[in-house]
Design a protein around this motif. Structure first.
Motif, PDB file in Angstrom:
ATOM      1  N   ARG A  49       0.796  -1.227   0.000  1.00 23.57           N
ATOM      2  CA  ARG A  49       0.000   0.000   0.000  1.00 23.57           C
ATOM      3  C   ARG A  49       0.833   1.283   0.000  1.00 23.57           C
ATOM      4  NH1 ARG A  49      -5.236   1.257   2.547  1.00 23.57           N
ATOM      5  NH2 ARG A  49      -5.120   3.426   3.172  1.00 23.57           N
ATOM      6  N   ASP A  50       2.017   1.245   0.656  1.00 26.05           N
ATOM      7  CA  ASP A  50       2.755   2.493   0.824  1.00 26.05           C
ATOM      8  C   ASP A  50       4.215   2.400   0.395  1.00 26.05           C
ATOM      9  OD1 ASP A  50       3.604   0.823   2.734  1.00 26.05           O
ATOM     10  OD2 ASP A  50       2.997   2.038   4.447  1.00 26.05           O
ATOM     11  N   ASP A  51       4.522   1.442  -0.463  1.00 29.78           N
ATOM     12  CA  ASP A  51       5.916   1.299  -0.894  1.00 29.78           C
ATOM     13  C   ASP A  51       5.944   0.905  -2.373  1.00 29.78           C
ATOM     14  OD1 ASP A  51       8.626   1.345  -0.642  1.00 29.78           O
ATOM     15  OD2 ASP A  51       8.799  -0.488   0.553  1.00 29.78           O
ATOM     16  N   GLY A  52       7.008   1.286  -3.045  1.00 28.17           N
ATOM     17  CA  GLY A  52       7.112   0.930  -4.459  1.00 28.17           C
ATOM     18  C   GLY A  52       8.416   1.424  -5.057  1.00 28.17           C
ATOM     19  N   VAL A  53       8.620   1.055  -6.311  1.00 29.18           N
ATOM     20  CA  VAL A  53       9.798   1.542  -7.046  1.00 29.18           C
ATOM     21  C   VAL A  53       9.347   1.920  -8.451  1.00 29.18           C
ATOM     22  CG1 VAL A  53      11.685   0.305  -5.877  1.00 29.18           C
ATOM     23  CG2 VAL A  53      10.363  -0.876  -7.639  1.00 29.18           C
ATOM     24  N   ALA A  54      10.005   2.924  -9.015  1.00 26.17           N
ATOM     25  CA  ALA A  54       9.663   3.321 -10.384  1.00 26.17           C
ATOM     26  C   ALA A  54      10.858   4.004 -11.020  1.00 26.17           C
ATOM     27  CB  ALA A  54       8.470   4.283 -10.368  1.00 26.17           C
ATOM     28  N   ALA A  55      10.879   3.973 -12.349  1.00 31.78           N
ATOM     29  CA  ALA A  55      11.853   4.772 -13.105  1.00 31.78           C
ATOM     30  C   ALA A  55      11.029   5.566 -14.091  1.00 31.78           C
ATOM     31  CB  ALA A  55      12.841   3.872 -13.810  1.00 31.78           C
ATOM     32  N   GLN A  82      11.111   8.845 -16.666  1.00 35.30           N
ATOM     33  CA  GLN A  82      11.989   9.772 -17.391  1.00 35.30           C
ATOM     34  C   GLN A  82      13.407   9.755 -16.808  1.00 35.30           C
ATOM     35  OE1 GLN A  82       9.691  13.343 -17.185  1.00 35.30           O
ATOM     36  NE2 GLN A  82       8.421  12.749 -18.905  1.00 35.30           N
ATOM     37  N   ASN A  83      13.932   8.543 -16.723  1.00 31.18           N
ATOM     38  CA  ASN A  83      15.302   8.314 -16.235  1.00 31.18           C
ATOM     39  C   ASN A  83      15.549   8.735 -14.787  1.00 31.18           C
ATOM     40  OD1 ASN A  83      16.145   7.120 -18.606  1.00 31.18           O
ATOM     41  ND2 ASN A  83      16.612   9.109 -19.539  1.00 31.18           N
ATOM     42  N   ARG A  84      14.471   8.985 -14.040  1.00 34.76           N
ATOM     43  CA  ARG A  84      14.652   9.302 -12.614  1.00 34.76           C
ATOM     44  C   ARG A  84      14.105   8.160 -11.784  1.00 34.76           C
ATOM     45  NH1 ARG A  84      12.353  14.899 -10.894  1.00 34.76           N
ATOM     46  NH2 ARG A  84      12.965  14.049  -8.901  1.00 34.76           N
ATOM     47  N   ARG A  85      14.890   7.753 -10.791  1.00 34.40           N
ATOM     48  CA  ARG A  85      14.407   6.683  -9.914  1.00 34.40           C
ATOM     49  C   ARG A  85      13.486   7.258  -8.847  1.00 34.40           C
ATOM     50  NH1 ARG A  85      20.045   5.774  -9.681  1.00 34.40           N
ATOM     51  NH2 ARG A  85      20.665   4.197 -11.186  1.00 34.40           N
ATOM     52  N   VAL A  86      12.415   6.527  -8.589  1.00 31.27           N
ATOM     53  CA  VAL A  86      11.468   6.960  -7.561  1.00 31.27           C
ATOM     54  C   VAL A  86      11.280   5.791  -6.586  1.00 31.27           C
ATOM     55  CG1 VAL A  86       9.131   7.854  -7.153  1.00 31.27           C
ATOM     56  CG2 VAL A  86      10.266   8.351  -9.315  1.00 31.27           C
ATOM     57  N   PHE A  87      11.362   6.074  -5.309  1.00 31.71           N
ATOM     58  CA  PHE A  87      11.266   5.010  -4.302  1.00 31.71           C
ATOM     59  C   PHE A  87      10.131   5.299  -3.307  1.00 31.71           C
ATOM     60  CE2 PHE A  87      15.709   5.395  -5.566  1.00 31.71           C
ATOM     61  CZ  PHE A  87      16.072   4.085  -5.824  1.00 31.71           C
ATOM     62  N   GLY A  88       9.645   4.222  -2.669  1.00 27.66           N
ATOM     63  CA  GLY A  88       8.735   4.360  -1.525  1.00 27.66           C
ATOM     64  C   GLY A  88       7.362   4.890  -1.896  1.00 27.66           C
ATOM     65  N   TRP A  89       6.792   5.735  -1.001  1.00 30.55           N
ATOM     66  CA  TRP A  89       5.413   6.191  -1.177  1.00 30.55           C
ATOM     67  C   TRP A  89       5.254   7.030  -2.443  1.00 30.55           C
ATOM     68  CZ3 TRP A  89       4.548  11.421  -1.410  1.00 30.55           C
ATOM     69  CH2 TRP A  89       5.523  12.252  -0.887  1.00 30.55           C
ATOM     70  N   LYS A  90       6.352   7.668  -2.889  1.00 27.67           N
ATOM     71  CA  LYS A  90       6.242   8.516  -4.084  1.00 27.67           C
ATOM     72  C   LYS A  90       5.869   7.667  -5.313  1.00 27.67           C
ATOM     73  CE  LYS A  90       9.544  11.892  -2.495  1.00 27.67           C
ATOM     74  NZ  LYS A  90      10.970  12.199  -2.505  1.00 27.67           N
ATOM     75  N   ALA A  91       6.419   6.441  -5.367  1.00 29.47           N
ATOM     76  CA  ALA A  91       6.098   5.552  -6.500  1.00 29.47           C
ATOM     77  C   ALA A  91       4.615   5.161  -6.441  1.00 29.47           C
ATOM     78  CB  ALA A  91       6.983   4.315  -6.460  1.00 29.47           C
ATOM     79  N   ILE A 122      -2.121   8.383  -9.075  1.00 31.45           N
ATOM     80  CA  ILE A 122      -2.488   9.500  -9.961  1.00 31.45           C
ATOM     81  C   ILE A 122      -2.817   8.947 -11.347  1.00 31.45           C
ATOM     82  CG2 ILE A 122      -1.578  11.563 -11.149  1.00 31.45           C
ATOM     83  CD1 ILE A 122      -0.003  12.137  -8.521  1.00 31.45           C
ATOM     84  N   SER A 123      -1.981   7.992 -11.798  1.00 28.19           N
ATOM     85  CA  SER A 123      -2.221   7.465 -13.145  1.00 28.19           C
ATOM     86  C   SER A 123      -3.523   6.657 -13.207  1.00 28.19           C
ATOM     87  CB  SER A 123      -0.972   6.703 -13.586  1.00 28.19           C
ATOM     88  OG  SER A 123      -1.267   5.450 -14.046  1.00 28.19           O
ATOM     89  N   ASP A 124      -3.816   5.871 -12.171  1.00 30.61           N
ATOM     90  CA  ASP A 124      -5.082   5.112 -12.144  1.00 30.61           C
ATOM     91  C   ASP A 124      -6.282   6.068 -12.107  1.00 30.61           C
ATOM     92  OD1 ASP A 124      -3.765   2.742 -12.180  1.00 30.61           O
ATOM     93  OD2 ASP A 124      -4.104   2.201 -10.093  1.00 30.61           O
ATOM     94  N   PHE A 174      -8.506   7.707  -3.381  1.00 27.25           N
ATOM     95  CA  PHE A 174      -8.009   8.955  -2.783  1.00 27.25           C
ATOM     96  C   PHE A 174      -7.445   8.710  -1.387  1.00 27.25           C
ATOM     97  CE2 PHE A 174     -11.646  10.001  -5.572  1.00 27.25           C
ATOM     98  CZ  PHE A 174     -10.948  10.705  -6.547  1.00 27.25           C
ATOM     99  N   HIS A 175      -7.192   7.427  -1.085  1.00 25.94           N
ATOM    100  CA  HIS A 175      -6.669   7.137   0.261  1.00 25.94           C
ATOM    101  C   HIS A 175      -5.306   7.763   0.448  1.00 25.94           C
ATOM    102  CE1 HIS A 175      -9.515   3.589   0.169  1.00 25.94           C
ATOM    103  NE2 HIS A 175      -9.890   4.350   1.161  1.00 25.94           N
ATOM    104  N   LEU A 176      -5.140   8.401   1.582  1.00 25.64           N
ATOM    105  CA  LEU A 176      -3.807   8.911   1.877  1.00 25.64           C
ATOM    106  C   LEU A 176      -2.954   7.706   2.224  1.00 25.64           C
ATOM    107  CD1 LEU A 176      -4.848  12.001   3.946  1.00 25.64           C
ATOM    108  CD2 LEU A 176      -3.932  11.957   1.629  1.00 25.64           C
ATOM    109  N   LEU A 177      -1.669   7.807   1.963  1.00 29.71           N
ATOM    110  CA  LEU A 177      -0.804   6.631   2.170  1.00 29.71           C
ATOM    111  C   LEU A 177      -0.721   6.267   3.648  1.00 29.71           C
ATOM    112  CD1 LEU A 177       1.868   7.875  -0.309  1.00 29.71           C
ATOM    113  CD2 LEU A 177       0.357   5.956  -0.676  1.00 29.71           C
TER     114      LEU A 177
END
Ligand SMILES: Cc1cc2nc3c(=O)[nH]c(=O)nc-3n(C[C@H](O)[C@H](O)[C@H](O)COP(=O)(O)OP(=O)(O)OC[C@H]3O[C@@H](n4cnc5c(N)ncnc54)[C@H](O)[C@@H]3O)c2cc1C
Length: 402
Positions: A355-361, A363-372, A378-380, A399-402
């Motif tokens: 629910r509150d963790d993830g990884v993403a890349a 535009q060549n930027r790594r994104v970790f944790g709740w930001k992912a 947002i995309s869903d 719209f659940h807060l993390l």
């Protein structure tokens, strides 16, 4: 063309978005449109792992098709495609046959591991709402059986996920968070439960860079997921899974095996004589197949390459972009206008780890944790807005807060 009949088969991301775009772009007198889908609802496949783990009820992922389409413009048929007869431009459904002038294929994938027939019998998969619910109920049933049994069978509490790609990792992340909840429900000590993930390759999350993979593996392992790589699945039986690693066979006693690995092309395509490339249908950039310009393909089975000639992997975003181009080109074809091309760009990658963790890349930027996770939310939510405007977003948005 004299009021052509457009048939769209499959109302997943690609199929439903093609329908929604066409109903806006074409007047009632320009074409007859029919949408064929297995169920009376569309579902958000990107939430299925949450439905399967029990962290999100399946009803939340379902969207009634009648609430999205304009029924004065689109005939909706609940049925299943059995075959496509290209020579006579007919589609055989389980209950009837349809003639088409233009066809849009938006059917999803079929789960399967090549060379392991026992999977059909003993493995579970997460492909739609019913299969996701079945996984959740199967796990709960096994925990309940264990709690009630006089002679305890430890395999009831062991779960194996086959495949360490995005789906396997996302499901593991959700399930490991849900296991303590199920344990409390059935009075089971959570240390007795084992969740394994098998990956044939040397690393999990293929397509993700090393730092993201390391972060994901550390997050899952710290919560108790036992991750085994270089593990080739050999056999799957009712209460055990056998895999080979470094030349040796290993057995895990487990009553639950969920296959999230390799998928196969829908057998309908091959029978229709469509040209397959890497199990997908070969298409031109304008989205119609290379062999037949009356058949368009969107989503999972549209073989697309980026500007470097590398295959663009199927995602919801890819399906939506293709749907927009396919709809525009179908309208253009009817109006004898020029067709445009879909220019797939290599997209970022994203995997949630609960629910509150993830990884993403991105535009060549790594994104970790709740930001992912936030990026995924947002995309869903944006997807819901595109599909059904504010009304659908407010009804089904997350719209659940993390
Ligand atoms: C658990 C999970 C999580 C995912 N997470 C993400 C994510 O976070 N982001 C992302 O971009 N992608 C994600 N994906 C991938 C994404 O969902 C797919 O790439 C996308 O669904 C492909 O869209 P599609 O329209 O081609 O097919 P689908 O969305 O699979 O739709 C195909 C539809 O056709 C129907 N159908 C199949 N056969 C027949 C038939 N014979 N007759 C009638 N109807 C039929 C099916 O029921 C299905 O509804 C995820 C996938 C899964 C399974």
């Amino acid at each position: 063309m004299n009021k052509p009949h457009i048939v769209i088969v499959g109302a997943g991301y690609g199929g439903i978005m093609t329908a929604v775009k066409l109903q806006k772009q074409l007047g009632k007198n320009e074409a007859e449109i029919t949408l064929v889908h297995k169920y009376d609802y569309h579902f958000q496949a990107s939430c299925l792992h949450e439905n399967a783990a029990g962290t999100l009820h399946q009803d939340h992922s379902k969207i009634k098709i009648k609430d999205i389409i304009n029924r004065s413009k689109i005939n909706f048929i609940i049925d299943e495609v059995v075959s496509i007869k290209r020579n006579s431009k007919k589609i055989k459904l389980k209950n009837k046959e349809l003639h088409y002038d233009l066809l849009v294929i938006g059917l999803g994938f079929e789960p399967r591991a090549e060379g392991t027939p026992e999977l059909d019998e003993h493995a579970y998969s997460i492909t739609d709402i019913n299969s996701a619910r079945f996984v959740r109920e199967h796990i709960e049933y096994n925990f309940a059986s264990y709690a009630n049994a006089i002679k305890k069978d430890e395999s009831s509490l062991n779960i194996v996920i086959g495949g360490g790609g995005i789906l396997g990792v996302e499901f593991a992340g959700e399930l490991i968070n849900q296991i303590p909840v199920i344990c409390r429900e059935y009075d089971i000590e959570k240390t007795q439960v084992h969740l394994y993930m098998l990956e044939e390759g040397k690393s999990f999350l293929p397509g993700f860079d090393e730092k993201l993979v390391h972060y994901a593996a550390t997050s899952l392992q710290s919560r108790g997921v036992e991750m085994i790589h270089n593990a080739k699945l050999k056999e799957c039986q009712a209460n055990k899974v056998i895999y080979e690693s470094e030349g040796k066979e290993h057995t895990i006693s487990a009553a639950t095996f969920i296959w999230t690995g390799e998928v196969q092309a829908n057998p309908v395509f091959e029978k229709a004589g469509l040209i397959l490339k890497n199990k997908k249908i070969e298409i031109y950039p304008n989205m119609h197949t290379t062999i037949d310009d009356s058949i368009f393909v969107v989503g999972e089975y549209a073989y697309a390459v980026d500007e470097n000639g590398e295959e663009v992997l199927p995602t919801a975003k890819k399906a939506l972009e293709e749907a927009a181009v396919a709809a525009k080109n179908i309208a253009s074809k009817i109006r004898n206008k020029e067709l445009i091309s879909c220019r797939p760009v290599k997209q970022g990658v994203l995997a949630t780890l609960g629910r509150d963790d993830g990884v993403a890349a991105i535009q060549n930027r790594r994104v970790f944790g709740w930001k992912a996770v936030l990026v995924k939310r947002i995309s869903d939510n944006y997807y819901l807005f595109q599909l059904g405007g504010w009304q659908l977003l407010l009804k089904k948005g997350n719209f659940h807060l993390l």
